[in-house]
Design an enzyme around this catalytic site. Structure first.
Site, short mmCIF file in Angstrom:
data_model
loop_
_atom_site.label_atom_id
_atom_site.label_comp_id
_atom_site.label_asym_id
_atom_site.label_seq_id
_atom_site.Cartn_x
_atom_site.Cartn_y
_atom_site.Cartn_z
N ASP A 99 0.80 -1.14 -0.07
CA ASP A 99 -0.03 0.13 0.05
C ASP A 99 0.99 1.31 -0.05
O ASP A 99 1.51 1.49 0.99
CB ASP A 99 -0.69 -0.08 1.01
CG ASP A 99 -1.79 1.16 1.33
OD1 ASP A 99 -2.98 1.22 0.84
OD2 ASP A 99 -1.10 2.28 1.53
N TYR A 103 3.02 10.20 -0.69
CA TYR A 103 4.21 9.25 0.21
C TYR A 103 5.57 9.80 -0.63
O TYR A 103 6.49 9.48 0.08
CB TYR A 103 4.06 8.21 0.22
CG TYR A 103 2.84 7.22 1.01
CD1 TYR A 103 1.94 8.13 1.87
CD2 TYR A 103 2.43 5.92 1.05
CE1 TYR A 103 0.90 7.93 2.46
CE2 TYR A 103 1.35 5.70 1.86
CZ TYR A 103 0.75 6.47 2.44
OH TYR A 103 -0.39 6.18 3.18
N LYS A 123 -2.88 5.92 -4.19
CA LYS A 123 -4.22 6.95 -3.87
C LYS A 123 -3.83 8.16 -4.37
O LYS A 123 -2.79 8.58 -4.51
CB LYS A 123 -4.00 7.18 -2.23
CG LYS A 123 -3.99 5.63 -1.51
CD LYS A 123 -4.00 6.10 -0.09
CE LYS A 123 -3.73 4.82 0.82
NZ LYS A 123 -2.19 4.39 0.73
N HIS A 173 -7.73 9.58 -1.27
CA HIS A 173 -6.79 9.60 0.03
C HIS A 173 -7.93 10.34 1.08
O HIS A 173 -7.56 9.94 2.16
CB HIS A 173 -5.48 10.52 -0.36
CG HIS A 173 -4.38 9.75 0.66
ND1 HIS A 173 -3.09 9.79 0.29
CD2 HIS A 173 -4.46 9.44 2.04
CE1 HIS A 173 -2.37 9.23 1.37
NE2 HIS A 173 -3.03 9.00 2.43
#
Length: 279
Positions: A48, A53, A82, A115
């Site tokens: 994930d 990120y 996401k 998200h």
């Protein structure tokens, strides 16, 4: 019941998703390469990540190395990313999906999520996800951090019901009403921060149960997730911790022990409240 890292649950569109995976939140891009490779070699099949990120490229490289070392095929893995809040128009969402694929070096994603709901920002983005899904470019679509009010609003116009709602979930934040709502609408709950970002690793209530089984606090918590039917994606950067987190299939918590953990709920968050946080 999930009995191994390879065991799956069936989502509402009949796609199979591993019940336990690896999260890579707050992992540097370069470090992610080896972490993802190690995880897949250790038996993890679900990874994930997210655009925000900043490590999708590292995840992709780790996947490539792991496929070469293990002989697994792309379809043996379940990869999630996401779309971030800064671009939730229809066109921006499609572009974000294409960018994530490019960084990951993949032809498709198994799961793509919005998200955060923000303040009424998600309608166009969901329509884009629905079209990408209907075009066969994504195996499944879902949301993150959606409260009941957000889901109720989304479901008024949704042509595709989300398969997943990924939310903060741990013994101190058990989201009982939301879990009930998701179950009623056949939306699978998935836990981020299942270990409360380390905040429960020394908890003495959990430690007493862990001692009985010769397990760690984290293993007991992840077992609690599984026995509650919640998909869980603990984060770990160390190979030995990944292996430990996966060693949760040789014991069962009793009803009494589950009740002890259930009684720990304080509705306490370590992350933002989706109802209040607008970004």
């Amino acid at each position: 019941m999930i009995n191994s890292l390879q065991d799956t649950i069936k989502l509402n569109n009949d796609v199979e998703m591993p019940g336990v995976g690896l999260g890579v939140f707050q992992v540097e891009n370069d470090a992610t390469v080896e972490i993802v490779k190690n995880a897949i070699e250790a038996g993890y099949r679900s990874i994930d990540t997210a655009a925000i990120y900043g490590n999708e490229a590292g995840v992709g490289k780790g996947i490539t190395l792991a496929l070469a070392s293990t002989g697994l095929k792309r379809e043996d893995l379940f990869i999630t990313s996401k779309v971030w809040n800064s671009g939730l128009s229809y066109a921006e969402t499609v572009a974000a999906y294409d960018e994530s694929l490019q960084k990951l070096g993949l032809d498709y994603l198994d799961l793509y999520l919005i998200h955060w709901p923000g303040k009424n920002k998600y309608a166009e983005s969901w329509r884009a996800l629905e079209d990408l899904y209907k075009e066969g470019k994504i195996k499944a679509i879902g949301v993150c951090n959606f409260n009941i009010s957000h889901l109720q609003d989304l479901l008024k116009t949704a042509r595709v019901i989300p398969v997943i709602n990924q939310v903060e979930f741990h013994p101190r934040l058990q989201q009982l009403a939301l879990r009930s709502f998701c179950k009623e609408h056949n939306i699978q709950l998935e836990a981020w921060a299942p270990l409360m970002q380390g905040g429960l690793l020394e908890n003495q209530i959990i430690a007493k149960i862990a001692e009985k089984y010769g397990k760690s606090n984290s293993q007991v918590i992840l077992r609690w997730d599984i026995q509650n039917g919640v998909v869980t994606i603990p984060k770990s950067v160390r190979k030995e911790r990944m292996t430990q987190n996966a060693d949760i299939f040789d014991f069962n918590l009793t009803d009494e022990e589950l009740e002890v953990l259930n009684a720990m709920n304080l509705d306490k968050r370590v992350g933002p409240d989706p109802e209040e946080f607008d970004f």
